[in-house]
Design a protein around this motif. Structure first.
Motif, PDB file in Angstrom:
ATOM      1  N   ASP A 265      44.424  14.847  53.058  1.00 34.74           N
ATOM      2  CA  ASP A 265      44.321  16.097  52.306  1.00 34.74           C
ATOM      3  C   ASP A 265      43.710  15.887  50.926  1.00 34.74           C
ATOM      4  O   ASP A 265      43.435  16.825  50.217  1.00 34.74           O
ATOM      5  N   SER A 437      52.790  13.186  49.245  1.00 35.97           N
ATOM      6  CA  SER A 437      51.847  14.248  49.586  1.00 35.97           C
ATOM      7  C   SER A 437      52.165  14.759  50.991  1.00 35.97           C
ATOM      8  O   SER A 437      52.805  14.065  51.789  1.00 35.97           O
ATOM      9  N   TYR A 442      49.688   9.705  50.012  1.00 35.43           N
ATOM     10  CA  TYR A 442      49.823   9.326  48.613  1.00 35.43           C
ATOM     11  C   TYR A 442      51.266   9.492  48.145  1.00 35.43           C
ATOM     12  O   TYR A 442      51.947  10.462  48.480  1.00 35.43           O
ATOM     13  N   TYR A 444      53.456   9.884  44.722  1.00 34.11           N
ATOM     14  CA  TYR A 444      53.396  10.218  43.303  1.00 34.11           C
ATOM     15  C   TYR A 444      54.693   9.753  42.638  1.00 34.11           C
ATOM     16  O   TYR A 444      55.785  10.018  43.155  1.00 34.11           O
ATOM     17  N   VAL A 505      54.650  17.814  45.837  1.00 33.82           N
ATOM     18  CA  VAL A 505      53.204  17.761  46.046  1.00 33.82           C
ATOM     19  C   VAL A 505      52.828  18.739  47.148  1.00 33.82           C
ATOM     20  O   VAL A 505      53.460  18.764  48.212  1.00 33.82           O
ATOM     21  N   ARG A 507      49.131  20.686  49.078  1.00 28.98           N
ATOM     22  CA  ARG A 507      47.790  20.255  49.489  1.00 28.98           C
ATOM     23  C   ARG A 507      46.869  20.029  48.291  1.00 28.98           C
ATOM     24  O   ARG A 507      46.132  19.043  48.228  1.00 28.98           O
ATOM     25  N   VAL A 510      50.137  19.125  42.322  1.00 29.03           N
ATOM     26  CA  VAL A 510      51.367  18.350  42.155  1.00 29.03           C
ATOM     27  C   VAL A 510      52.092  18.964  40.966  1.00 29.03           C
ATOM     28  O   VAL A 510      51.474  19.358  39.971  1.00 29.03           O
ATOM     29  N   ARG A 524      45.407  18.080  41.992  1.00 28.00           N
ATOM     30  CA  ARG A 524      45.371  16.709  42.499  1.00 28.00           C
ATOM     31  C   ARG A 524      43.963  16.125  42.498  1.00 28.00           C
ATOM     32  O   ARG A 524      43.785  14.918  42.305  1.00 28.00           O
TER      33      ARG A 524
END
Length: 607
Positions: A265, A437, A442, A444, A505, A507, A510, A524
């Motif tokens: 994404d 995510s 990912y 974060y 998070v 698409r 964040v 993002r």
């Protein structure tokens, strides 16, 4: 309407380039020529980079279709308009979690309740549908919740007030069919939180002190409910046993189901984005208590399994009643720095002798389009001090995803009774929040940085931490940190009292809470802060709806949950309903002709 003497398009464009975007949109209503110029792609590209202060090397989002629409997306589709405030909690609200469908969300609070809310009311407002108090189970408060994959069960984590003023944690599993409590699982320390591995199994933690600053974290796989066959089938199995040094412990466990990432994404490699864009242009029962933290036979088995080799000179022969860092603080009153240093040295030697060697093939990043799906267990840990400053990663094998088999595994008779970490990422600061995510590509991480070049000489005296919160982005495919960290939010609690700031998070965005009485939203792709969401106290948690990223929730120490929607959604909700349009002449004639034909057919006896 048409203008008088027509200016050349190039001159109109030069004028528009010096106007703010609102003036450009207004000028586009004057005449057809100005309207055409006001939609010029070069114009909106310049407005986009200047208004949002984005570095020129950053390309346009790969999914966008024009600079004008991309400007409008960031300006109009951010959930930054407060539309509702929920005040049913009576104390600080600590955490929010959406169901996977987005039709419900749960909230945890210092008032020791977990509440469920409905987001699909016809009037668009959010309402509470259920509230459960956990105080009857001797909980201090609820702190975290998570829906299982099919939204049939809710995991609720809280602080359990045990005997002798000890403080550990407990996890409760609640059925969402009838809100009954299915099981309770002890969880130590309480900030392990717990998480779902799949629809029916959850992960919890336990902690055994084997020295003044040395401990062992055990991660358990638990079946969420007791089946009829439970007398013959295990409902609990140990996943991993990991040695901790320098007063650190494993906390904040999360599960990442990392797919092959053929269609992530978000793509952080800007050069790859540009190349891809060019190519595209070319072509019901009593709850069961799994008491893993008690001092019964199971605890004695764990201690016996460690054996004499795991006993350090300063080890305790009984489990302390105080969990977490308080155990170390109490020990330091009777043990000097020399003994502490000797213990750390012996603990590292013991770890080398009794820890299984990592299998490098398990954690090797896969090439694009290659390799099987992987399930990672992520958690915070440390090696230099008790404050969590590292992300630990363990690969969970398919055969480990069930409670079938020996409860303590086949390695009971082995001298290698500790599991090694498959991979460690050092954040060089105090980690205070993590979020995945939607595609689990990912991770974060919220952290408060240590001073550059600092040296930790005493594990019980971690470095001072910054007030600014850094939001790091870790690629779980390459297993390294990507890009520069996001900044805007702040925290003020000192490092010895630091607590979690939950982030979320979606698409494209964040979001995170902060101690400066605001929530924050970033894009993002462009790495820019887009909105600040005001509260009257610390913002502990935020949550995007997985069904609509233009709906965001924020929870605060001011005991409220605020509901935020995008300007676009607010405008649509406030717009009057359009009356039914009369059909045009052609459609009316065709309809009448069809009806007359059907009537004629019926008269002639045809169906």
């Amino acid at each position: 309407m048409e203008c008088g003497p027509v200016l050349p398009d190039s001159l109109v464009l030069e004028i528009f380039l010096r106007l703010p975007h609102e003036a450009v949109l207004s000028a586009g209503l004057v005449c057809r020529q100005w309207l055409a110029v006001s939609r010029d792609e070069f114009l909106w590209r310049e407005l986009f980079y200047s208004f949002y202060r984005i570095p020129r090397p950053v390309p346009r989002h790969p999914a966008s279709v024009s600079w004008y629409r991309e400007f409008k997306r960031l300006f109009d589709c951010i959930p930054c308009v407060e539309v509702q405030t929920l005040v049913e909690h009576t104390d600080q609200v600590l955490h929010l979690a959406f169901s996977h469908r987005g039709h419900r969300f749960s909230s945890c609070s210092k008032d020791c309740t977990v509440k469920l809310w409905d987001t699909e009311r016809p009037d668009g407002n959010i309402s509470m549908v259920h509230s459960s108090s956990m105080r009857q189970f001797n909980w201090g408060y609820t702190q975290f919740s998570q829906f299982n994959a099919d939204d049939t069960l809710l995991l609720v984590s809280g602080v359990y007030l045990g005997p002798h003023h000890s403080s550990s944690g407990e996890i409760a599993v609640i059925s969402l069919d009838n809100y009954t409590l299915l099981s309770r699982v002890r969880n130590k320390p309480y900030d392990v939180f717990g998480c779902w591995l799949n629809e029916t199994h959850l992960i919890s933690g336990n902690l055994h002190w084997i020295g003044n600053m040395t401990s062992c974290s055990v991660l358990w796989l638990n079946k969420a409910f007791q089946d009829v066959e439970s007398e013959n089938v295990n409902v609990v199995k140990r996943l991993f046993k990991i040695q901790n040094v320098n007063a650190s412990t494993i906390r904040t466990v999360m599960v990442a189901h990392c797919r092959r990432h053929d269609n992530p994404d978000l793509v952080l490699d800007y050069e790859a984005q540009s190349q891809a864009r060019r190519q595209k242009e070319q072509q019901q029962h009593q709850p069961l208590l799994f008491d893993l933290g008690a001092s019964g036979s199971e605890e004695e088995e764990e201690e016996g399994e460690l054996g004499e080799a795991a006993r350090l000179p300063t080890a305790r022969h009984a489990q302390p009643t105080i969990s977490g860092i308080e155990n170390v603080i109490q020990s330091r009153k009777n043990v000097g720095p020399t003994e502490m240093a000797i213990e750390t040295h012996l603990a590292k030697m013991m770890g080398k002798a009794h820890t299984k060697a990592p299998d490098p093939s398990l954690i090797v990043p896969s090439d694009p389009g290659e390799g099987e799906d992987k399930t990672y267990l992520l958690f915070t840990t440390g090696s230099l001090t008790y404050s969590p400053h590292q992300i630990g990663i363990k690969l969970i094998k398919p055969e480990q995803m069930t409670t079938s088999g020996p409860v303590l595994g086949e390695e009971r008779s082995s001298d290698e009774f500790f599991d090694s970490l498959d991979h460690v990422i050092d954040i060089h600061g105090h980690i205070i929040g993590m979020g995945l995510s939607p595609d689990h590509r990912y991770l974060y991480v919220n952290s408060r940085a240590w001073p550059a070049g600092c040296v930790i000489s005493d594990p019980m005296s971690p470095p001072p931490i910054a007030e600014e919160i850094d939001l790091h982005v870790i690629d779980l495919k390459s297993l390294r940190e990507e890009r520069r960290s996001l900044r805007a939010h702040r925290a003020f609690t000192p490092n010895d009292e630091c607590f979690f700031i939950f982030l979320d998070v979606s698409r494209d965005f964040v979001a995170s809470g902060a101690e400066d009485k605001h929530g924050y939203i970033w894009d993002r792709h462009y790495n820019i802060c887009l909105a600040r969401l005001a509260h009257d106290d610390v913002v502990n948690s935020v949550a995007f709806s997985p069904a609509d990223q233009e709906l965001l929730l924020s929870a605060s120490d001011d005991s409220t949950i605020k509901v935020w929607r995008s300007p676009r959604m607010v405008r649509l909700a406030q717009a009057p309903h359009r009356p039914h349009r009369p059909r045009g002449l052609l459609s009316s004639w065709l309809s009448r002709n069809k009806n007359s034909t059907c009537a004629s057919s019926s008269v002639n006896g045809k169906p």
